[in-house]
Design an enzyme around this catalytic site. Sequence first.
Site, mmCIF file in Angstrom:
data_model
loop_
_atom_site.group_PDB
_atom_site.id
_atom_site.type_symbol
_atom_site.label_atom_id
_atom_site.label_comp_id
_atom_site.label_asym_id
_atom_site.label_seq_id
_atom_site.Cartn_x
_atom_site.Cartn_y
_atom_site.Cartn_z
ATOM 1 N N ASP A 142 0.880 -1.166 0.000
ATOM 2 C CA ASP A 142 0.000 0.000 0.000
ATOM 3 C C ASP A 142 0.921 1.220 0.000
ATOM 4 O OD1 ASP A 142 -1.637 2.074 0.483
ATOM 5 O OD2 ASP A 142 -2.699 1.157 2.185
ATOM 6 N N LYS A 167 5.868 11.125 -17.385
ATOM 7 C CA LYS A 167 5.226 12.421 -17.429
ATOM 8 C C LYS A 167 3.763 12.272 -17.000
ATOM 9 C CE LYS A 167 3.466 13.954 -21.378
ATOM 10 N NZ LYS A 167 2.155 13.350 -21.670
ATOM 11 N N HIS A 212 8.338 9.409 -24.308
ATOM 12 C CA HIS A 212 8.394 8.258 -25.219
ATOM 13 C C HIS A 212 8.613 8.666 -26.668
ATOM 14 C CE1 HIS A 212 4.088 9.097 -25.826
ATOM 15 N NE2 HIS A 212 4.146 8.335 -26.890
ATOM 16 N N LYS A 244 11.061 6.850 -30.313
ATOM 17 C CA LYS A 244 10.499 6.399 -31.595
ATOM 18 C C LYS A 244 11.619 6.275 -32.622
ATOM 19 C CE LYS A 244 5.875 8.224 -30.737
ATOM 20 N NZ LYS A 244 4.776 7.304 -30.912
ATOM 21 N N GLU A 248 -3.863 13.681 -33.499
ATOM 22 C CA GLU A 248 -4.485 12.436 -33.034
ATOM 23 C C GLU A 248 -5.951 12.409 -33.448
ATOM 24 O OE1 GLU A 248 -3.070 10.941 -29.029
ATOM 25 O OE2 GLU A 248 -3.019 13.095 -28.707
ATOM 26 N N HIS A 281 6.739 16.535 -25.603
ATOM 27 C CA HIS A 281 7.007 15.882 -26.896
ATOM 28 C C HIS A 281 7.381 16.881 -28.002
ATOM 29 C CE1 HIS A 281 5.385 12.515 -24.817
ATOM 30 N NE2 HIS A 281 4.110 12.740 -25.071
ATOM 31 N N LYS A 323 -6.286 16.823 -30.391
ATOM 32 C CA LYS A 323 -7.077 15.591 -30.292
ATOM 33 C C LYS A 323 -8.272 15.717 -31.231
ATOM 34 C CE LYS A 323 -5.416 13.882 -26.058
ATOM 35 N NZ LYS A 323 -4.560 12.738 -26.347
HETATM 36 C C1 BG6 Z 1 0.952 11.026 -24.269
HETATM 37 C C2 BG6 Z 1 -0.186 11.966 -24.001
HETATM 38 O O1 BG6 Z 1 2.132 11.513 -23.702
HETATM 39 O O2 BG6 Z 1 1.136 10.883 -25.667
HETATM 40 C C3 BG6 Z 1 -1.452 11.465 -24.658
HETATM 41 O O3 BG6 Z 1 -0.393 12.086 -22.604
HETATM 42 C C4 BG6 Z 1 -1.213 11.204 -26.130
HETATM 43 O O4 BG6 Z 1 -2.509 12.398 -24.494
HETATM 44 C C5 BG6 Z 1 0.017 10.334 -26.339
HETATM 45 O O5 BG6 Z 1 -2.359 10.559 -26.643
HETATM 46 C C6 BG6 Z 1 0.372 10.230 -27.817
HETATM 47 O O6 BG6 Z 1 1.396 9.286 -27.998
HETATM 48 P P1 BG6 Z 1 1.490 8.428 -29.331
HETATM 49 O O7 BG6 Z 1 2.774 7.682 -29.197
HETATM 50 O O8 BG6 Z 1 0.284 7.553 -29.359
HETATM 51 O O9 BG6 Z 1 1.493 9.404 -30.456
#
Ligand code: BG6
Length: 487
Positions: A91, A145, A175, A179, A213, A237, A337
């Site tokens: 916990d 993050k 991330h 890539k 997205e 990013h 989005k």
């Molecule tokens: C994340 C965001 O860091 O990256 C998300 O919090 C977003 O909102 C995502 O959808 C996008 O990552 P990818 O690799 O799917 O383009």
Amino acid sequence: MQTDSSFTFVLFGGTGDLSMRKILPALFEAHRAGGMLADSGKIVAVARHVADRAAYLDWVNEHVKPHVSKNGVDETAWASFLDRIEFVKIDLGNPEDFTLLRDALSGRPGIRVFYLATGPSLFVPICRALASVGLNENSRIVLEKPLGYDLKSSNAINDAVGEIFAEEQIYRIDHYLGKEPVQNLLALRFGNVLFEPLWRREWVESIQITIAEELGVEARGDFYDNTGALRDMVQNHLLQLLSIVAMEPPHSMDSDSVRDEKLRVLRALKPIDPRDIGKVAVRGQYHAGVIRGNAVPAYATEPGVKPDSTTETFVALKVEIENWRWAGVPFFLRTGKRLADRVAEIVVNFRAVPHSALGASALRGGANRLVIRLQPNETIRLYCLAKQPGEGMNLASVHLDLAFDRFFREGQMEAYQRLLLDVINGRLALFVRRDEQEAAWRWVEPILNEWAASNKPPKPYAAGTWGPAAASAMLAQHDTCWLEEEN
Ligand code: BG6
């Protein structure tokens, strides 16, 4: 890639969404590939709501397996992957429980990796609890993050974590840096002689970086409504991509050489004058619309979102870099989005020829353009003008494609897999250093503050479009347009 030493990968938030979709599938892929993870390496999942290891493995079978290997799961590899997994019930609100973790880890060989796939409010309590049982030695910590909400809160986390772990032990994950095409951008720029001489203000007219997205906020309405696109995507990013596109050649690919150069770019970003914000920043919020034939609801009606929310789901910015290489070259950044397509790409628009013996068509801007497509379909495409067949000298646009999946049929790696292997092997180059993160927050904060103070709501856009018209108007002022608006 083979790890030469053992490791224990401790996963906090072991039943969370990120563990299910990204982290455990990435570890499985590394395991399945063979030779990437030391045989003795173990994964220790930590969670509160699961009774024991057997129950955790049931959860992994039910929830993680559907996210691994699109082409079917290799059952033998899956079974041996499960053998690597252990479980400790903790916990997180109860620091005494960390003695259980200490006991579970005692006597294990190799480095310890603590991956905090939890909300940021738990980062500091977890680090303190780890230190209280002496687990901050011989270890690395991975922070997901968002790391804070603004410069102040990010500094507070970094200060507190920094009292327990040295900077070389801290892996702040973004991330996008993992890539494959982002790696390829470095290879393209610094492994070839062709591009670097042209990679500057004399030859580049403008650069666009888009992360679009189709998805909305999914199940994260509550989190997203307190975050918005600027914090969720731009501060990290997009600014990281920008710094890789614009950085000077590093002395080597060691972590601090690369990060020093990225930092120089972030520090050279021209501060945004609040009085100019309407000219250089557009924010939008999606309304109901249609994506690929399906009706989708407005952001304000998504679960967890306040009906009168003024959170932005779209941002477009004009950014300038105040240095010798880039002075006067606009960088247009955009993310949103529920846009018309899922695409992430970097577009380098080169200048038109200074004089054309071939007629007016050779003088048009955009004739030479490099498009680095990060997703989907990783490609790098170079546009040129060529003569149309037949009589006369009429020029038309043609392109050269580098489609990586055709050159390299094997060995493609997902971002998380690469980054997790880097943590296990102690490679920091693709992780964000504290000073980079601070520079990024410092640059975005005036925009956040100005938007918070303004009584103007974000501009509406219909889901399934490319965002508010103002984003196109911003580029039109510079005699250019977004790539998809080219005919
Ligand atoms: C994340 C965001 O860091 O990256 C998300 O919090 C977003 O909102 C995502 O959808 C996008 O990552 P990818 O690799 O799917 O383009």
